[in-house]
Each structure stands twice: as C-alpha cells, then as structure tokens.
Scaffold this motif. Structure first.
Motif, mmCIF file in Angstrom:
data_model
loop_
_atom_site.group_PDB
_atom_site.id
_atom_site.type_symbol
_atom_site.label_atom_id
_atom_site.label_comp_id
_atom_site.label_asym_id
_atom_site.label_seq_id
_atom_site.Cartn_x
_atom_site.Cartn_y
_atom_site.Cartn_z
ATOM 1 N N LEU A 7 43.258 44.650 33.873
ATOM 2 C CA LEU A 7 43.675 44.550 35.263
ATOM 3 C C LEU A 7 42.778 43.381 35.395
ATOM 4 C CD1 LEU A 7 44.615 44.637 38.083
ATOM 5 C CD2 LEU A 7 42.557 46.054 38.402
ATOM 6 N N VAL A 8 43.518 42.079 35.909
ATOM 7 C CA VAL A 8 42.877 40.929 36.070
ATOM 8 C C VAL A 8 43.185 40.820 38.033
ATOM 9 C CG1 VAL A 8 42.816 38.371 36.121
ATOM 10 C CG2 VAL A 8 43.288 39.538 34.283
ATOM 11 N N THR A 9 42.211 40.549 38.694
ATOM 12 C CA THR A 9 42.323 40.451 40.007
ATOM 13 C C THR A 9 41.928 39.003 40.183
ATOM 14 O OG1 THR A 9 39.792 40.761 40.663
ATOM 15 C CG2 THR A 9 41.109 42.876 40.464
ATOM 16 N N GLY A 10 42.476 38.314 41.291
ATOM 17 C CA GLY A 10 42.481 37.002 41.741
ATOM 18 C C GLY A 10 42.926 36.161 40.366
ATOM 19 N N ALA A 11 44.309 36.604 39.803
ATOM 20 C CA ALA A 11 44.773 36.014 38.729
ATOM 21 C C ALA A 11 45.663 34.644 39.106
ATOM 22 C CB ALA A 11 46.079 36.831 38.266
ATOM 23 N N ASN A 12 45.839 34.441 40.438
ATOM 24 C CA ASN A 12 46.304 33.104 40.852
ATOM 25 C C ASN A 12 45.315 32.089 41.046
ATOM 26 O OD1 ASN A 12 48.113 31.336 41.503
ATOM 27 N ND2 ASN A 12 48.712 32.186 43.560
ATOM 28 N N GLY A 13 43.994 32.480 40.778
ATOM 29 C CA GLY A 13 42.999 31.302 41.246
ATOM 30 C C GLY A 13 42.725 30.291 39.985
ATOM 31 N N THR A 35 47.297 40.561 39.169
ATOM 32 C CA THR A 35 47.107 40.949 40.511
ATOM 33 C C THR A 35 46.553 39.597 41.307
ATOM 34 O OG1 THR A 35 45.186 42.072 40.386
ATOM 35 C CG2 THR A 35 47.030 43.343 40.209
ATOM 36 N N ASP A 36 47.131 39.512 42.543
ATOM 37 C CA ASP A 36 46.552 38.637 43.480
ATOM 38 C C ASP A 36 47.141 39.066 44.837
ATOM 39 O OD1 ASP A 36 45.115 35.642 42.904
ATOM 40 O OD2 ASP A 36 45.463 36.204 44.769
ATOM 41 N N ILE A 67 44.627 51.541 33.544
ATOM 42 C CA ILE A 67 43.749 50.468 33.341
ATOM 43 C C ILE A 67 42.402 50.843 32.906
ATOM 44 C CG2 ILE A 67 42.307 48.704 34.738
ATOM 45 C CD1 ILE A 67 45.238 48.151 34.558
ATOM 46 N N THR A 68 42.026 50.227 31.937
ATOM 47 C CA THR A 68 40.762 50.566 31.093
ATOM 48 C C THR A 68 39.755 49.297 31.240
ATOM 49 O OG1 THR A 68 41.541 49.661 29.039
ATOM 50 C CG2 THR A 68 42.092 51.882 29.319
ATOM 51 N N GLN A 69 40.021 48.296 31.533
ATOM 52 C CA GLN A 69 39.274 47.078 31.790
ATOM 53 C C GLN A 69 39.700 46.139 32.673
ATOM 54 O OE1 GLN A 69 38.756 44.547 28.361
ATOM 55 N NE2 GLN A 69 38.369 46.075 26.847
ATOM 56 N N VAL A 70 38.743 45.855 33.460
ATOM 57 C CA VAL A 70 38.882 44.767 34.503
ATOM 58 C C VAL A 70 38.308 43.607 34.566
ATOM 59 C CG1 VAL A 70 39.099 44.537 37.406
ATOM 60 C CG2 VAL A 70 39.320 47.031 36.353
ATOM 61 N N TYR A 71 38.865 42.477 34.718
ATOM 62 C CA TYR A 71 38.230 41.067 35.045
ATOM 63 C C TYR A 71 38.564 40.937 36.398
ATOM 64 C CZ TYR A 71 38.507 40.305 29.830
ATOM 65 O OH TYR A 71 38.279 40.356 28.493
ATOM 66 N N HIS A 72 37.473 41.078 37.223
ATOM 67 C CA HIS A 72 37.514 41.057 38.699
ATOM 68 C C HIS A 72 37.117 39.563 39.203
ATOM 69 C CE1 HIS A 72 37.162 42.057 42.877
ATOM 70 N NE2 HIS A 72 35.973 41.869 42.998
ATOM 71 N N LEU A 73 38.334 38.681 39.435
ATOM 72 C CA LEU A 73 37.888 37.420 39.878
ATOM 73 C C LEU A 73 38.292 37.214 41.257
ATOM 74 C CD1 LEU A 73 39.702 35.677 36.678
ATOM 75 C CD2 LEU A 73 37.363 36.326 36.689
ATOM 76 N N ALA A 74 38.687 38.133 41.931
ATOM 77 C CA ALA A 74 39.101 37.833 43.323
ATOM 78 C C ALA A 74 37.927 37.576 44.134
ATOM 79 C CB ALA A 74 40.035 38.829 43.846
ATOM 80 N N ALA A 75 37.769 36.485 44.765
ATOM 81 C CA ALA A 75 36.560 36.014 45.634
ATOM 82 C C ALA A 75 36.779 34.944 46.177
ATOM 83 C CB ALA A 75 35.354 35.615 44.635
#
Ligand code: AKB
Length: 313
Positions: A7-13, A35-36, A67-75
């Motif tokens: 899962l990538v959060t903030g994928a539109n950044g 995701t974003d 989901i087993t891994q997260v790249y949490h970029l949303a900020a």
C-alpha cells in the motif's frame, strides 16, 4: 515477494508518483495499490481514494487488499504546515499512528515512514550532522516527523513492528512537482530556467541545504525496505545524504548549460525554516548498515534534469 501486497499512501505526491511507478516496475502492477486524497491523470490503477484520517476506510483497504507492506508517504510539508499547524499534526502524526496500529494488528511484514532533515533544529550541529543529535525542530512538520520517528521506534521495541525510515533531504526530480516545502526552490529553478530564463528565489543566496536527486531517493527507499532485518541497527530515521548546495551554486551549475539564466533573491518566511536545518549530513550509519551510496551529484543531476525537462516542457 509472492504474498506481498504493498500500500502506498500519498501516491499522488512528489515522491509518491515516482515511487509507485518504481515499485510497480519491480514487483508488478497488481502488487502495488496507490492511494491518495486526490487522483492523478493517467494510468494509476489499482487506485483507491483515501483520506488518511479516515481510519475506517484505511482498515477496509488493508483488509480488502491483504496489505502486507506500507509506504506511508501522505503528509503536509514544512512551509504549508506552518499555515495550519493543528491540521498538519493531525495528518502527519495520527495518520502514521493508524498505519502502525494496523501493522501491529495484521502483523504486517514492514512499514516505511519518510522522515526528513526538518527533524533538526537550532540546537543541532549544522555541519556534518551526526545520526544521534539534539532534535528541537521549529516547524510543526519537523515536530510531527521527530515524533513519528519515535513512534516507529516504539512500535518496533514494544510490538516487533518492522518500521523503517530515512531522513530525506530536499528531493529534486523532473517527474513531479513538490508542494509546500522549503526545498521546493531547487525543483522550481530548473523549470523556470527553461521556461523564462530567470528565477526569483525565496531563500537567500548562501543558504546551504542537503539535497538529493529523485533517482537516489527512490533507490534509498527500496534498498532500505529490501535490506535484511538483521543488518538494520535503527528503526527510526536513518540520516541520508547525497549533495549540499546553495541557491547561488545551483544557479551557477544551470548557467553552465543556459548561460543567460538569471537568478534574483527575495527571501520570505521559508528562509528562517531553512536556517534552522543542517547544511551537511553524516550518513555513515546508512552506508554501513545497508550499503547506501548516492549516484548523483549537483553536476550530473543538472545534466539529467535539463535533459528530461527539455523533453517534457
Ligand atoms: C520540505 O522542504 O519541507 C521537504 C523536506 C526537506 O522534508 N522537502
């Protein structure tokens, strides 16, 4: 990687867009869910809208996609964060806590949390800043990232969550634009050099900051996440360095390719933020633990940036 679902959060950044593409090239498109809160144009599937503060929706997504891994970029970044401190704290810190809690509950494989040079402050030695130094950040963004690092470390110590983190310097890439950061000038300057031949910089000419080319940032992120557990001695932000330069130095480098390019200076509130950060970073722990080494310096980055931007602008 067979059961891995990322899962990538903030994928539109700024970093999210490039990292999502790199992860998909490496592990396969269906393995990486972007995701974003906003959706970019083009082929970004699989994609889900996600406001990181919507914990219920986040849980459903983690459940539905196994989901087993997260790249949490949303900020929210350093400069924008100062306009709305409470919202910034909420998104940057509470978003991370939801992810860490899910990682614990679902026994996820690992979590990536991007930290930053904004964790440093006026009490931090500014030259060759070591890994473990006093952290007294002056921005809410820096406060949230410092606390985020501590929470990653806590979840690792208490619950065995494999949280991994780097302290990104300013990131420069041609693929995407940054928004709301103090180091954004170093991307804008290339665009303006090609579009108008001049740039008014919001930092003073001799403000030296650590920076990194996007290719190196992506390499560092994936290499850290792929490193064997036993080799990692830190579960908070690893110092990471590639180059350090001032606005005057990047302008001089651009002038080697565009001789008529002109820079002027009009420092604003971001100058004070920049002045509280380090100038150069000691990243020897990352080099030792997972063989980190950058490929780009100011000269090679400038050649590559101008080549790609000339093609797309
Ligand atoms: C910012 O300027 O806020 C970011 C960062 C250094 O984390 N690019």
């Amino acid at each position: 990687m067979s059961n891995t679902k990322i899962l990538v959060t903030g994928a539109n950044g700024q970093i999210g867009r490039v990292l999502t593409t790199a992860l998909r090239e490496k592990y396969g498109k269906e393995t990486v869910l972007a995701t974003d809160i906003t959706k970019i144009e083009g082929d970004i599937e699989p994609f889900e809208f996600l406001d990181i503060l919507n914990t219920q929706r986040l849980k459903e997504i983690v459940q539905d996609y196994d989901i087993t891994q997260v790249y949490h970029l949303a900020a929210i970044l350093s400069a924008s964060g100062e306009w709305n401190p409470v919202k910034t704290w909420n998104i940057n810190l509470n978003g991370l806590l939801s992810i860490l809690e899910l990682a614990r509950e679902k026994q996820m494989d690992r979590v990536f949390f991007p930290s930053t040079i904004a964790v440093f402050g006026n009490t931090t030695p500014r030259i060759n800043t070591h890994q473990d130094v006093p952290l007294l950040p002056t921005t809410v963004y820096g406060m949230s990232k410092t606390s985020g690092e501590l929470w990653c470390n806590y979840y690792h110590l208490k619950y065995g969550v494999d949280a991994r983190s780097v302290r990104y310097p300013g990131i420069i890439g041609w693929q995407s634009l940054p928004a709301g950061g103090t180091t954004d000038y170093a991307v804008e300057i290339y665009h303006e050099a090609l579009k108008s031949g001049k740039y008014e910089c919001f930092l003073a000419e001799n403000t030296r900051l650590p920076m990194m080319y996007m290719n190196d940032a992506i390499k560092a992120t994936i290499d850290l996440m792929e490193a064997p557990k036993e080799s990692l001695s830190l579960h908070y932000g690893y110092n990471l360095a590639a180059m350090s330069f001032t606005p005057a130095e990047i302008a001089a480098e651009i002038q080697k390719h565009i001789p008529d390019f002109k820079i002027s200076y009009k420092p604003d509130f971001r100058q004070e933020i920049a002045a509280s950060w380090s100038e150069t970073i000691d990243d020897s722990q990352a080099r030792k633990d997972w063989n980190w080494k950058p490929d780009f310096d100011l000269a090679s980055m400038t050649v590559d940036m101008l080549k790609h931007l000339r093609e797309i602008l």
